[in-house]
Design an enzyme around this catalytic site. Structure first.
Site, PDB file in Angstrom:
ATOM      1  N   GLY A  17       0.813  -1.216   0.000  1.00  0.00           N
ATOM      2  CA  GLY A  17       0.000   0.000   0.000  1.00  0.00           C
ATOM      3  C   GLY A  17       0.844   1.262   0.000  1.00  0.00           C
ATOM      4  N   THR A  43       5.504  -7.151   3.802  1.00  0.00           N
ATOM      5  CA  THR A  43       5.178  -8.561   4.082  1.00  0.00           C
ATOM      6  C   THR A  43       5.010  -9.363   2.805  1.00  0.00           C
ATOM      7  OG1 THR A  43       4.065  -7.932   6.125  1.00  0.00           O
ATOM      8  CG2 THR A  43       3.475 -10.071   5.199  1.00  0.00           C
ATOM      9  N   CYS A  44       4.240  -8.853   1.853  1.00  0.00           N
ATOM     10  CA  CYS A  44       3.903  -9.635   0.659  1.00  0.00           C
ATOM     11  C   CYS A  44       5.160 -10.124  -0.062  1.00  0.00           C
ATOM     12  CB  CYS A  44       3.034  -8.793  -0.275  1.00  0.00           C
ATOM     13  SG  CYS A  44       2.701  -9.604  -1.842  1.00  0.00           S
ATOM     14  N   CYS A  49       2.992 -13.367   0.433  1.00  0.00           N
ATOM     15  CA  CYS A  49       2.505 -13.923  -0.837  1.00  0.00           C
ATOM     16  C   CYS A  49       3.611 -14.470  -1.736  1.00  0.00           C
ATOM     17  CB  CYS A  49       1.762 -12.849  -1.641  1.00  0.00           C
ATOM     18  SG  CYS A  49       0.955 -11.579  -0.678  1.00  0.00           S
ATOM     19  N   LYS A  52       5.791 -17.427  -0.238  1.00  0.00           N
ATOM     20  CA  LYS A  52       4.794 -18.502  -0.034  1.00  0.00           C
ATOM     21  C   LYS A  52       4.485 -19.197  -1.362  1.00  0.00           C
ATOM     22  CE  LYS A  52       0.817 -17.812  -0.882  1.00  0.00           C
ATOM     23  NZ  LYS A  52      -0.206 -17.180  -0.113  1.00  0.00           N
ATOM     24  N   TYR A 100      11.664  -2.475  -6.121  1.00  0.00           N
ATOM     25  CA  TYR A 100      10.817  -1.552  -5.345  1.00  0.00           C
ATOM     26  C   TYR A 100      11.572  -0.271  -5.015  1.00  0.00           C
ATOM     27  CZ  TYR A 100       6.581  -4.237  -4.549  1.00  0.00           C
ATOM     28  OH  TYR A 100       5.374  -4.870  -4.721  1.00  0.00           O
ATOM     29  N   ALA A 116       9.631   4.777  11.525  1.00  0.00           N
ATOM     30  CA  ALA A 116       9.182   6.136  11.827  1.00  0.00           C
ATOM     31  C   ALA A 116       8.237   6.097  13.017  1.00  0.00           C
ATOM     32  CB  ALA A 116       8.452   6.720  10.611  1.00  0.00           C
ATOM     33  N   TYR A 178      -6.024 -19.140   6.488  1.00  0.00           N
ATOM     34  CA  TYR A 178      -5.240 -19.113   5.246  1.00  0.00           C
ATOM     35  C   TYR A 178      -3.825 -19.677   5.471  1.00  0.00           C
ATOM     36  CZ  TYR A 178      -8.089 -15.518   2.719  1.00  0.00           C
ATOM     37  OH  TYR A 178      -9.047 -14.814   2.053  1.00  0.00           O
ATOM     38  N   GLU A 182      -2.198 -23.213   4.021  1.00  0.00           N
ATOM     39  CA  GLU A 182      -1.183 -23.064   2.962  1.00  0.00           C
ATOM     40  C   GLU A 182       0.137 -23.713   3.386  1.00  0.00           C
ATOM     41  OE1 GLU A 182      -1.082 -18.924   1.823  1.00  0.00           O
ATOM     42  OE2 GLU A 182      -2.839 -19.167   0.542  1.00  0.00           O
ATOM     43  N   ARG A 199      -9.007 -24.904  16.770  1.00  0.00           N
ATOM     44  CA  ARG A 199      -9.986 -24.883  17.868  1.00  0.00           C
ATOM     45  C   ARG A 199     -11.428 -25.138  17.420  1.00  0.00           C
ATOM     46  NH1 ARG A 199      -9.687 -18.413  19.480  1.00  0.00           N
ATOM     47  NH2 ARG A 199     -10.465 -17.599  17.502  1.00  0.00           N
ATOM     48  N   GLY A 261      -3.605 -15.899  13.183  1.00  0.00           N
ATOM     49  CA  GLY A 261      -4.043 -14.574  12.760  1.00  0.00           C
ATOM     50  C   GLY A 261      -2.928 -13.544  12.850  1.00  0.00           C
ATOM     51  N   THR A 310      -3.297  -8.002  -0.136  1.00  0.00           N
ATOM     52  CA  THR A 310      -2.335  -7.162  -0.841  1.00  0.00           C
ATOM     53  C   THR A 310      -2.963  -6.308  -1.954  1.00  0.00           C
ATOM     54  OG1 THR A 310      -0.472  -8.557  -0.328  1.00  0.00           O
ATOM     55  CG2 THR A 310      -0.282  -7.263  -2.329  1.00  0.00           C
ATOM     56  N   ALA A 341      -8.009 -16.240  -3.197  1.00  0.00           N
ATOM     57  CA  ALA A 341      -7.609 -17.645  -3.331  1.00  0.00           C
ATOM     58  C   ALA A 341      -6.851 -18.088  -2.100  1.00  0.00           C
ATOM     59  CB  ALA A 341      -6.724 -17.813  -4.560  1.00  0.00           C
ATOM     60  N   HIS A 436     -13.225 -27.215 -23.910  1.00  0.00           N
ATOM     61  CA  HIS A 436     -13.183 -28.652 -23.680  1.00  0.00           C
ATOM     62  C   HIS A 436     -11.852 -29.256 -24.088  1.00  0.00           C
ATOM     63  CE1 HIS A 436     -14.987 -32.531 -22.984  1.00  0.00           C
ATOM     64  NE2 HIS A 436     -14.520 -32.956 -24.148  1.00  0.00           N
ATOM     65  N   GLU A 441     -14.809 -25.734 -17.649  1.00  0.00           N
ATOM     66  CA  GLU A 441     -16.069 -25.777 -18.400  1.00  0.00           C
ATOM     67  C   GLU A 441     -17.239 -26.171 -17.505  1.00  0.00           C
ATOM     68  OE1 GLU A 441     -16.421 -28.776 -21.533  1.00  0.00           O
ATOM     69  OE2 GLU A 441     -14.872 -29.963 -20.575  1.00  0.00           O
TER      70      GLU A 441
HETATM   71  P1  NDP Z   1      -6.820 -16.139   9.552  1.00  0.00           P
HETATM   72  O1  NDP Z   1      -7.608 -15.039  10.141  1.00  0.00           O
HETATM   73  O2  NDP Z   1      -7.112 -16.632   8.193  1.00  0.00           O
HETATM   74  O3  NDP Z   1      -6.909 -17.399  10.508  1.00  0.00           O
HETATM   75  C1  NDP Z   1      -6.543 -17.341  11.842  1.00  0.00           C
HETATM   76  C2  NDP Z   1      -6.801 -18.694  12.453  1.00  0.00           C
HETATM   77  O4  NDP Z   1      -6.308 -18.699  13.792  1.00  0.00           O
HETATM   78  C3  NDP Z   1      -8.285 -19.018  12.526  1.00  0.00           C
HETATM   79  O5  NDP Z   1      -8.434 -20.374  12.248  1.00  0.00           O
HETATM   80  C4  NDP Z   1      -8.621 -18.701  13.972  1.00  0.00           C
HETATM   81  O6  NDP Z   1      -9.625 -19.491  14.497  1.00  0.00           O
HETATM   82  C5  NDP Z   1      -7.344 -19.076  14.684  1.00  0.00           C
HETATM   83  N1  NDP Z   1      -7.158 -18.341  15.933  1.00  0.00           N
HETATM   84  C6  NDP Z   1      -7.285 -17.005  16.124  1.00  0.00           C
HETATM   85  N2  NDP Z   1      -7.008 -16.694  17.409  1.00  0.00           N
HETATM   86  C7  NDP Z   1      -6.687 -17.833  18.015  1.00  0.00           C
HETATM   87  C8  NDP Z   1      -6.291 -18.170  19.332  1.00  0.00           C
HETATM   88  N3  NDP Z   1      -6.189 -17.246  20.275  1.00  0.00           N
HETATM   89  N4  NDP Z   1      -6.040 -19.462  19.620  1.00  0.00           N
HETATM   90  C9  NDP Z   1      -6.144 -20.412  18.673  1.00  0.00           C
HETATM   91  N5  NDP Z   1      -6.502 -20.156  17.397  1.00  0.00           N
HETATM   92  C10 NDP Z   1      -6.772 -18.898  17.070  1.00  0.00           C
HETATM   93  O7  NDP Z   1      -5.324 -15.703   9.756  1.00  0.00           O
HETATM   94  P2  NDP Z   1      -3.965 -16.205   9.141  1.00  0.00           P
HETATM   95  O8  NDP Z   1      -2.961 -15.985  10.205  1.00  0.00           O
HETATM   96  O9  NDP Z   1      -4.083 -17.562   8.551  1.00  0.00           O
HETATM   97  O10 NDP Z   1      -3.746 -15.178   7.958  1.00  0.00           O
HETATM   98  C11 NDP Z   1      -3.754 -13.782   8.250  1.00  0.00           C
HETATM   99  C12 NDP Z   1      -4.298 -12.987   7.100  1.00  0.00           C
HETATM  100  O11 NDP Z   1      -3.339 -12.966   6.067  1.00  0.00           O
HETATM  101  C13 NDP Z   1      -5.555 -13.549   6.474  1.00  0.00           C
HETATM  102  O12 NDP Z   1      -6.710 -13.061   7.100  1.00  0.00           O
HETATM  103  C14 NDP Z   1      -5.461 -13.072   5.061  1.00  0.00           C
HETATM  104  O13 NDP Z   1      -6.062 -11.815   4.971  1.00  0.00           O
HETATM  105  C15 NDP Z   1      -3.983 -12.924   4.827  1.00  0.00           C
HETATM  106  N6  NDP Z   1      -3.489 -14.002   3.972  1.00  0.00           N
HETATM  107  C16 NDP Z   1      -3.980 -14.130   2.708  1.00  0.00           C
HETATM  108  C17 NDP Z   1      -3.537 -15.146   1.892  1.00  0.00           C
HETATM  109  C18 NDP Z   1      -4.094 -15.293   0.528  1.00  0.00           C
HETATM  110  O14 NDP Z   1      -4.742 -14.385   0.041  1.00  0.00           O
HETATM  111  N7  NDP Z   1      -3.894 -16.448  -0.131  1.00  0.00           N
HETATM  112  C19 NDP Z   1      -2.533 -16.103   2.353  1.00  0.00           C
HETATM  113  C20 NDP Z   1      -2.099 -15.896   3.698  1.00  0.00           C
HETATM  114  C21 NDP Z   1      -2.570 -14.875   4.459  1.00  0.00           C
HETATM  115  P3  NDP Z   1     -11.190 -19.119  14.378  1.00  0.00           P
HETATM  116  O15 NDP Z   1     -11.613 -19.565  13.016  1.00  0.00           O
HETATM  117  O16 NDP Z   1     -11.788 -19.916  15.459  1.00  0.00           O
HETATM  118  O17 NDP Z   1     -11.300 -17.660  14.611  1.00  0.00           O
END
Ligand code: NDP
Length: 447
Positions: A17, A43-44, A49, A52, A100, A116, A178, A182, A199, A261, A310, A341, A436, A441
């Site tokens: 961004g 990060t990306c 991304c 990864k 970049y 900063a 995600y 992955e 969980r 997360g 991203t 995706a 095809h 399809e």
């Molecule tokens: P996500 O938000 O996708 O998933 C977090 C996972 O952690 C969920 O399963 C959540 O469970 C669990 N969780 C959260 N808090 C706790 C806790 N205290 N104890 C145990 N489990 C917990 O986050 P990610 O870290 O996987 O990815 C972060 C972000 O990065 C994504 O939201 C996405 O925006 C981005 N990303 C995008 C990708 C792509 O576009 N291909 C690839 C990788 C990342 P619950 O479901 O119960 O909340």
């Protein structure tokens, strides 16, 4: 433009961004500075991304070697060199960092390599230097959330995965989002023994439930161990790591990846010296003009309380620069139907509403669904299926959601996303002639 400040626009964070916004602002004639504390591209490019996807490509080879036998090939004496993958990935990322940096330099943006921190509403300090600006953009992104339990210090986060000194033999991955699915694909593909602890159930719960359940069962079928509806209670370090779950199970492994997360990367930003409204998750609140509660300070991307992807951060940064400094029409973007995706195995591609979201929003929704064995696996012998699903608004016949779990779903969903932007109906899908023989399809033949 004001002449009382060092810069018209000072951007904090050289990720997706921030880089786009500063380049566009400079192209519009603004005097722009940007600070990046770690690596250009954020990060990306460095720990998200891009690496990864390289790891995903590496992982995808292994099932391909097995599949190839059904087509007459014999793949013998296969070996994998983790260090070579890391080195080649690092070389490519260094190249991207330089690109970049060059892009910013060529655009006339002044670069600062350092973090900063706000001293006051119009001043930041970078490497001890005070810099003033009329307007600021906070584009500092996010950072992995840390777990809290006994032995949490033995966990790694996703950043660490890109520089592991050796490939682990056994890995436990905590989380069901995600990043968890992955990396499960990556390490399973590279030959590691993978266990996911999550969980809730199924994995990737925020997606359409049929798709989430389908991916969960496909991953289990491949031999990934799933410990669903469980939490990690503690981790002990002996020769290896012992992970104790709250159901009493104990798993021995070499590495624990915690993927629970991400949180905004706002520490050390000097937010205590200014007053910005934040959510309970520390996300910086912004309005539709990307303005924080201090009108001259803006925020885009993962640090804000909007969508964390991203391409969204790039679009936001671009639109903001156009709005602040542009003279002609601003870049257009529709943030309603964002195709996305997951690079799991099989991949997930999705755009629009899940069946559950459609019903929650009050649509009278009808779904079409197809599960089939992709043609490739007729000879490969691999027991992998593909699932596709369309969600239709009965009243208008419009396709309001398209979902797929299967090979190449990410590549396919970009085009379907355009169809949804154009308001395509199921009848439009039906009268489109299929290509095809492809899996794609199936999207135009679902009955
Ligand atoms: P996500 O938000 O996708 O998933 C977090 C996972 O952690 C969920 O399963 C959540 O469970 C669990 N969780 C959260 N808090 C706790 C806790 N205290 N104890 C145990 N489990 C917990 O986050 P990610 O870290 O996987 O990815 C972060 C972000 O990065 C994504 O939201 C996405 O925006 C981005 N990303 C995008 C990708 C792509 O576009 N291909 C690839 C990788 C990342 P619950 O479901 O119960 O909340």
């Amino acid at each position: 433009m004001s002449h009382d400040f060092d810069y018209d626009y000072f951007v904090i964070g050289g990720g997706s961004g921030g880089v786009r916004s500063s380049r566009i602002a400079a192209a519009h004639g603004a005097k722009v500075g940007i600070a990046e504390g770690k690596h250009w591209g954020g990060t990306c490019v460095n720990v998200g991304c891009v690496p990864k996807k390289f790891f995903t490509y590496a992982a995808d080879y292994r099932p391909s070697f097995d599949d190839a036998e059904g087509y007459g090939w014999r793949a013998e004496n296969i070996s994998f060199d983790w260090q070579k993958l890391i080195n080649n990935k690092n070389t490519e990322i260094k190249r991207l960092n330089a690109i970049y940096d060059d892009l910013l330099g060529n655009a006339g943006v002044t670069r600062y390599e350092g973090y900063a921190a706000f001293k006051n509403a119009h001043t930041v300090i970078v490497n001890g230097e005070e810099i003033t600006a009329n307007k600021f953009l906070i584009a500092v992104g996010g950072t992995p959330r840390s777990p809290f339990y006994e032995g949490a210090e033995y966990t790694h986060n996703s950043d660490d995965m890109f520089a592991l000194p050796t490939l682990p033999k056994r890995i436990v991955i905590e989380g069901g989002g995600y990043i968890a699915v992955e990396f499960a694909h990556i390490f399973h593909g590279l030959g590691c023994d993978v266990t996911i602890t999550y969980r809730k159930a199924p994995l990737i719960k925020s997606f359409d439930t049929d798709i989430a359940q389908f991916l969960t069962s496909e991953m289990e079928k491949q031999g990934i161990t799933l410990k669903l509806k469980t939490n990690i209670e503690k981790i002990e370090k002996n020769e290896s790591l012992s992970v104790t779950l709250d159901n009493g199970d104990v798993i021995d492994c070499d590495v624990v990846l915690s993927a629970i997360g991400r949180i905004p990367h706002t520490n050390n930003l000097g937010l205590e010296n200014i007053t910005l409204d934040q959510t309970s998750n520390e996300q910086i609140k912004i309005n539709d003009d990307y303005q924080t509660s201090m009108p001259h300070i803006y925020a885009v991307g993962d640090v804000s309380n909007k969508i964390n992807l991203t391409p969204v951060a790039i679009a936001e940064g671009h639109i903001l620069a156009d709005r602040l400094f542009g003279t002609s029409e601003e870049r257009q973007a529709n943030f309603d139907n964002i195709p996305t995706a997951v690079f799991s195995n099989p991949q997930i591609g999705t755009v629009g509403l899940s069946e559950e979201q459609a019903r929650d929003k009050g649509y009278d929704a009808k779904t079409y669904q197809s599960t089939f064995k992709p043609m490739r696996h007729a000879l490969s012998g691999r027991d992998e299926k593909t699932m596709m699903k369309l969600v239709i608004d009965i009243k208008t016949d419009k396709v309001i959601g398209a979902h797929m779990c299967g090979a190449d779903a990410a590549e396919m969903m970009q085009g379907i996303g355009i169809a949804l932007q154009c308001g395509a109906t199921k009848a439009d899908f039906n009268r489109t002639i299929g290509i095809h023989p492809t899996s794609a399809e199936e999207f135009v033949t679902m009955k």
